[in-house]
Design an enzyme around this catalytic site. Structure first.
Site, PDB file in Angstrom:
ATOM      1  N   ASP A  34       1.280  -1.199   0.194  1.00 38.72           N
ATOM      2  CA  ASP A  34       0.153  -0.018  -0.179  1.00 38.72           C
ATOM      3  C   ASP A  34       0.935   1.078   0.106  1.00 38.72           C
ATOM      4  O   ASP A  34       1.911   1.333   0.644  1.00 38.72           O
ATOM      5  CB  ASP A  34      -1.122   0.004   1.677  1.00 38.72           C
ATOM      6  N   TRP A  35       0.367   2.222  -0.179  1.00 42.16           N
ATOM      7  CA  TRP A  35       1.550   3.902  -0.326  1.00 42.16           C
ATOM      8  C   TRP A  35       1.597   3.785   0.747  1.00 42.16           C
ATOM      9  O   TRP A  35       1.575   3.607   2.033  1.00 42.16           O
ATOM     10  CB  TRP A  35       0.048   5.076  -0.810  1.00 42.16           C
TER      11      TRP A  35
END
Length: 722
Positions: free
Chosen positions: A267-268
């Site tokens: 994820d980011w």
């Protein structure tokens, strides 16, 4: 391009070119993109060179055929080996045509419409040049304080798995190479992100491996069994290890045990977040742990591109591990047909025809109708055409009904409640006033609303959360309606008029201050682009509410987590002969949720016969057939969700009080009876034991059939394995 050609391509790549394939950057890094690609986290100076961009493997948040074509063509002019970019984005519940939020879609209990919503989202996104969507979210959630509950389909592992499969089918179709109107699906967030402590986003998760396998992993596995091409890691820790560096969960369980050979993306910023988590001293250690855990793509941090070359050079990382990751990425590009057609799907002319077309809006409206849940109705609904309606509240004429993760949806073009009601009612019968803001209330607003209400036969109050109050980073400790809106409702109650509350929100709410003052409550969630039209059709009885809750509503936040498939404890509240104090209970509120899993009202009523079993003994080779007759005892046609639950009376480990095993959604005319049949097998009774083996236990079971998890009729049966 064939597999051997991919291997040949890999062998031509330098180490730096390989590592660049593992880097995902936001759209505004690329030539041809407008400034301001979709950014969902903090942007920092990353030290990314032109060479890294020219050889990077994927783009985050870019859409629009014209931009995608420009970026891809510019990239291919610069990339030495002509390797196309993957375009990825969060297409969660619609692209331009926004469907209800996933939690609402879950309440439809309608797999065909859920699949269609993903198919339409894929068509709109693909024609705009997107290749991969970061969906579906298969996280099981029992805590409505968590903002991302709106992305889940609820608290039940079986039902979540059914929806995960439906969404993957809709996004991907049967052949990603030939069908350029589909997207590769990325199931998220692996794993157990929905169990974040305190319902606080990005927070710690702590649970046993048995619970992880029993409740939290099944829906991800269902998505992968349906063929999901990608998996995204979650932000949380499990057993003290952040997921993006968790070898046991990613390389050993996901890759080796489950056999997943698709692309795994962080994820980011999650790779670099191994540092503040406290398991990596610096970027080099973060990169080392993530690549060893088999994370293929690092999203929006730069540990891989800066650190992996030196880690390979000094022997800490074998280049073969990087080759495996790159090959997985190349194979996904191959399955999408990007080597033969780098501009796959992107079509400026078709964009105008496909996106937000009338057929797509109709599908969104139909699913919004099926997703709304009637929570209360003291003979106020449906409305009649001739009634004078006072439509009041911050959502009376508000386009903020799309919900989080609707970044390309238009609040200006959304179907709002006020014009939809005015169009449906007789001329001049609907009067509108704001009444309050979402979190503000003035005497001037009240006086205007009061004047409108006093002239009406029925007050419709459109209340709820701003979309920023849920979604990512939208955790709340107080999940009541904002005080300003409760004040408005309380004052309206003093006028003595029937009150219908329509709720717009992204989570189950504490309905204190609402339930006692409203005569009817329609839970509309964030219903999407066609919300106003869908709600109007329900309020006037053109459609009959059929949604059923897939997540319990608490009495108060102090109950959380509260969910239907809980354990009994050794001192259950209702044990015969138990001391009234020394049992598992709250002294000030009930144990049970305010509204249980599976609950939902209709404009008609249904009755259930006693369940009939084909036998009272089940074996591995002899299932039990369960039949029940359901009758529409009301005056209008309606849909009922018939739900089948079981309880294992004596397990090797404690078993839940109820577990959903099947359901059927049926439509009945007034007075019509229908026999509903389920086949219950021994395989459905299996669970994870203390040694993590997966099997059933012989002995006594209870079977329950009913309209929700509390109102059920029960029968006993036994499982014999000898």
């Amino acid at each position: 391009m064939k597999d051997q050609q991919l291997t040949s391509l890999l062998n031509q790549m330098t180490l730096e070119e390989k590592i660049a394939q593992l880097q995902q950057l936001a759209a505004n890094f690329y030539e041809g993109a407008e400034e301001g690609g979709q950014i969902t986290g903090p942007m920092a100076s990353m030290g990314i060179t032109d060479h890294m961009i020219e050889n990077s493997g994927s783009v985050l948040g870019l859409s629009g055929a014209e931009q995608v074509i420009a970026v891809q063509e510019a990239h291919l002019r610069k990339n030495r080996l002509g390797i196309p970019l993957l375009m990825m984005a969060d297409i969660v519940h619609g692209f331009k045509t926004i469907f209800p939020v996933p939690l609402a879609i879950g309440c439809s209990w309608d797999m065909e419409r859920a699949e269609l919503s993903a198919e339409i989202a894929a068509k709109e996104a693909a024609v705009s040049g997107v290749h991969v969507t970061f969906a579906p979210m298969a996280d099981l959630v029992r805590d409505p304080r968590w903002g991302r509950v709106m992305e889940s389909t609820g608290e039940d592992p079986y039902l979540n798995g059914r929806f995960a499969r439906a969404f993957v089918r809709g996004f991907q179709g049967n052949d990603l190479t030939d069908d350029v109107s589909r997207l590769a699906a990325c199931v998220k967030h692996f794993a157990a992100y929905g169990l974040s402590e305190g319902g606080r986003d990005y927070n710690t998760v702590d649970l046993s491996e048995r619970q992880l396998r029993e409740y939290y992993l099944p829906a991800y596995r269902a998505a992968l069994d349906e063929g999901a091409e990608m998996v995204m890691t979650s932000f949380n820790t499990i057993d003290g290890i952040p997921i993006s560096g968790n070898v046991k969960l990613l390389r050993q369980l996901l890759r080796e045990e489950w056999g997943f050979d698709g692309v795994l993306i962080s994820d980011w910023g999650a790779v670099k977040e191994l540092i503040p988590h406290g398991v990596a001293e610096d970027e080099a250690e973060a990169a080392l742990k993530a690549i060893k855990a088999s994370v293929d793509i690092e999203m929006m941090t730069e540990c891989y591109v800066h650190q992996l070359p030196a880690l390979v050079a000094d022997g800490q990382v074998d280049e073969s591990i990087i080759d495996e990751a790159v090959l997985r990425i190349l194979k996904l590009k191959q399955r999408l047909g990007l080597f033969e057609n780098p501009l796959r799907g992107a079509d400026i002319e078709k964009e105008r025809e496909v996106i937000f077309c009338e057929a797509h809006r109709t599908a969104a409206r139909e699913l919004a109708v099926k997703s709304c849940v009637l929570l209360k109705n003291d003979q106020v609904l449906p409305l009649t055409t001739e009634q004078r309606i006072a439509l009041i509240g911050p959502f009376a004429n508000n386009g903020d009904i799309l919900g989080p993760w609707s970044w390309l949806g238009s609040t200006e073009e959304a179907s709002r409640l006020a014009p939809a009601l005015e169009a449906r009612a007789a001329a001049g019968k609907v009067t509108v006033a704001e009444g309050s803001g979402i979190e503000s209330f003035t005497e001037e607003q009240w006086l205007e609303a009061k004047a409108v209400a006093l002239e009406a036969d029925v007050i419709v109050l459109a209340l709820g959360e701003h979309s920023d109050m849920s979604g990512e980073a939208g955790s709340r400790s107080d999940i009541c309606l904002p005080e300003a809106q409760r004040e408005l409702l309380q004052r309206m109650k003093t006028l003595g008029k029937p009150i219908v509350v329509v709720l717009f929100n992204g989570r189950p709410l504490d309905l204190s201050g609402v339930i006692e003052n409203a005569d009817a409550i329609l839970e509309a969630w964030f219903p999407g682009s066609e919300g106003g039209a869908a709600i109007t059709s329900l309020l006037y009885g053109d459609e009959n509410p059929s949604g059923r809750l897939t997540m319990s509503f608490p009495v108060s936040v102090g109950q959380i987590p509260v969910y239907y498939n809980h354990f009994n404890t050794g001192r259950p509240l209702h044990a015969p002969g138990a001391d009234k104090r020394y049992v598992s209970q709250y002294l000030d509120i009930p144990n049970e949720p305010f509204l249980p899993f599976g609950f939902g009202l209709s404009y008609t009523t249904f009755s259930y016969s006693e369940p009939n079993l084909s036998g009272e003994i089940m074996t591995k080779d002899q299932p039990i057939k369960v039949t029940v007759t359901v009758t529409n005892t009301g005056n209008v046609q309606g849909e009922e969700v018939v739900q089948l639950y079981i309880r294992d009376i004596s397990g090797e480990v404690v078993r839940p009080m109820k577990e959903l095993k099947d359901f059927a959604k049926i439509s009945l005319s007034p007075g019509e009876c229908k026999e509903v049949s389920f086949t219950l097998t021994e395989a459905q009774l299996r669970y994870y034991h203390s040694d993590l083996s997966f099997s059933s236990d012989p002995g006594q079971f209870k079977l329950f059939v009913g309209p929700n998890s509390q109102e059920v009729k029960e029968r006993d049966f036994r499982l014999t394995l000898a």
